[in-house]
Design a protein around this motif. Sequence first.
Motif, short mmCIF file in Angstrom:
data_model
loop_
_atom_site.label_atom_id
_atom_site.label_comp_id
_atom_site.label_asym_id
_atom_site.label_seq_id
_atom_site.Cartn_x
_atom_site.Cartn_y
_atom_site.Cartn_z
N LEU A 1 -22.26 80.27 42.46
CA LEU A 1 -21.93 79.14 43.97
C LEU A 1 -22.90 78.68 44.39
N TYR A 2 -24.25 78.69 44.29
CA TYR A 2 -25.56 78.45 45.50
C TYR A 2 -25.53 76.99 44.39
N ALA A 3 -25.61 77.67 43.07
CA ALA A 3 -25.46 75.81 41.92
C ALA A 3 -24.66 74.94 42.44
N ALA A 4 -23.47 75.64 42.99
CA ALA A 4 -22.58 74.33 42.64
C ALA A 4 -22.52 73.68 44.36
N GLN A 5 -23.13 74.53 45.54
CA GLN A 5 -23.08 74.33 46.98
C GLN A 5 -24.06 73.05 46.75
N ARG A 6 -25.32 73.31 45.71
CA ARG A 6 -25.86 72.45 46.48
C ARG A 6 -25.57 70.46 45.61
N ILE A 7 -24.18 71.25 44.62
CA ILE A 7 -24.61 69.70 44.00
C ILE A 7 -23.64 69.26 45.45
N LEU A 8 -22.64 69.46 45.95
CA LEU A 8 -21.84 69.83 47.05
C LEU A 8 -23.13 68.77 48.60
N TRP A 9 -23.28 69.73 48.77
CA TRP A 9 -24.32 69.17 49.89
C TRP A 9 -25.70 68.06 49.26
#
Lengths: 532, 323
Positions: free
Chosen positions: A482-490
């Motif tokens: 989820l951290y990796a996914a949020q980095r994409i979102l950010w």
Amino acid sequence: MRAWSIGRAQRARAAWVMFGLFGVLVAPTILSGCGAAGGTHRTTVAASCLDRAPEHGGTLVVGIQGSSSTETNNPFIDTTNLSDALRRVLLYDAVTKLTPSGRMVGAAAGSWAYNKGLTEVRFTVRHGERFSDGAAVTPADVAYSLRLYGKIGFGTTAIPIDWPKVRVEGDQVVAPLLKPRTDVAENLAQVSDVVVKAGTTDFTNAPLGSGPFKIDVFEPGSGVALLVRNTFYPQPVYLHAIEIRAFADPAAMTNAFLAGEIDVAINVGAVNARRVEGDKGVKIIRERGALTYPFIMRLPDPPFNNPDVRLALKLAVDRQALVNGALQGQGTVGNDLFMPSDPDYDTSLPQRERDLRRAAELLERAGYTASRPLKLTLWSSTYAPEMADAATLFVAQLDSGLPMVDAKVELAPADTYWSDVWLVKPFSTGWEQIFPLTTAIYRTLGYSGSATDETGMHRTDFDALVDEAVRTTNPALRKQALYAAQRILWADGGYIVWGYEDEIDLSRPDVCGLPTAPGIASYALSQTWLSR
Amino acid sequence: MRLWLSRPIAGFLVRRLLAGAGLLLVVSLLIFTATDVLPGDAAEVLLGQEAATPRLALVRQELGLNEPAPQRYLRWITGVLRGDLGTSLVSQRSVRSIIGARIENTLILALATGLVVFPLILALGILMGTREGSRVDAVFSAGVLVTYAFPMFVTAVLLSLLFGVWLDVLPPVSLVPVGGTALDSPSILVLPVASMALPSVAWGARLTRAAVAEASRAAHVEAARLSGIAESRVIWRHVLPAALPPIAQVCARLVGVLVGGTVIVETVFNYPGLGLALVQAATSRDVPLVLGIGLLLAAVEIGAYIVADLVGVLAVPRLRAPS
């Protein structure tokens, strides 16, 4: 003698008339003020909840925003009426529920387990759960309720259960999954999947529930309900009763609280919260991150298909100024991500700060200049006043900070905003309440194929990371994905999440054990007690 | 007795009642059309963000919103003729039960306000109208004008803050006791009544003053004065009967305001009446509830005007003969 000339006798008569008028207007005021009826009082005793054991008894009077004319006895219907939601949480147990601190625990379900292929989840019904008439809660009741919720409840699309096929096997309720997920129980705690008796179809009167309270007096449409403790509830409940008062206007609710008519006022709003700041006779409960109003850029639509434009706008926003202006300072600065209270929220990313120089460089690289500006229309609505305020302030920031941007605000009617503007216009203002992070992602925050994917990001790597997160029961692996996914979102997403609004509740100092988590958890008053 | 049963009076009543029924039908059609042409519907309001999903079509079907408007109206009107006001689209409760939960509160507030307003209107109107042009008239007229200039929401909020919060001598909101009515705690009515009474008295007193003043100038009144009849007798026997028809119209208008125009007071004081329910229903596009409450309020207002017309006919004999 002319009719209007006044002699002594007539002056005397005029005086008596005026005295009589004065009496008619003032006498009721004086008499009522002297009378016992009305109950105006203020507590001046500063009671403490610390280091004290919970005390039993008493009636807590709670004020909450609600449109009393739309009150319903059907607990599965989400009318967006907060008083309905409060009654639902107090009268009914669901399969899982949120504690006052926001933790998810089993309610009707004592435990649950997913099968190996994540094609179903089995809930083991807790022994000892009883409806308020003493009848035991059975697996048949739970299964029936889940099927009924799937049919008429709201929010069902966010939970991948094959609702019509929910079935009973022994003392377990089996819910087939349409998609492999390990967070179904967390999702069920957020929605109106209450447990009623199997076969319930008539909601003319409120069906019996297995929650901590039961109805003593409630007439839908009256705006008042009196709930008394359900003596069959297996866990400790300290209050004898809760009286719920629905208020159409938060200012009226705050006035009632200040006059001592109610003990707790839920979600008074920023303006009313400022009225009581510094008042030692008021306890302010601030639940962080309850709501956010992001600006949504749809990636398939120009100019937002250009990542430079997206990043420029994220850098152009003065986040603290928006919190101060649109939220009256009652909130926290956002970092273009959602659900800051979620345990999997990415706290490792640096806080994005305003950088107009860099924003200007990015826009110039994208081909925009003062003579050929980027024309933007930011859609918003008075669905929530903060949405319109935030949009207006942001557009003003853009116009004053970036000469190569020409922006304006368009306000759409609240009634049709979600069908005509949201998901349709390239640049709009959103409204996000607290949800588990993965649920929010699947629902709106960028998962491809969601019917309500707000930004249209369509990143297969993002989707894969989220799918990976919800398939694992290992918290570390889940967090990593989820951290990796949020980095994409950010870095690349279409959201400008400038801030989060606090939910502010007011309470008398002698009310203890109040919830501290935002959203539906703030209604979990079963552990509240009155300190004498 | 003979008067009430006289053919002109009976005929007048029958004509007015028939016209009133027809007017109610027209009002219902207007309310339905006005609500129907507004953007959005109850399904969109109910679903919120989920209105962007295929669920919208399902909910519209469940609520019967995909039927043509004339069909929906006909279904509703035939139900009304059977005594069924329909089901609220939002709460799924019968409209009758929703109205029933609030009508008692509305009537209590209206009656309490009426008990204050109507005597004051009459007293002030007579006081000013019979002293037209005098200092008394000037002082009271100025006071009435200043009172009338204050919007009701300003008056309501100020009263609530002053007496309810700052001075703490009255409840700032009107919380009806659980399981009871407003009469069980009369102090909760004081501020709402005052908020409604002040502008109503100001408006009504001005019009009553005008009617009394005009009646006072009539030749027969002057003749009565000149013949030495006491002023009080002149007012009661000659001025008031002549002024009664317009005063009755003023009172009829106020009945409509007291029953249906209370949304501001109900919001500020959180009083559970019909006015706020109507606004909330309109906001939610809950057409059956809007129609039910709207029809009820229209019936009350039409009834009040019929009574006012009857009073006028009884007070002025020449109006009894059909034209």
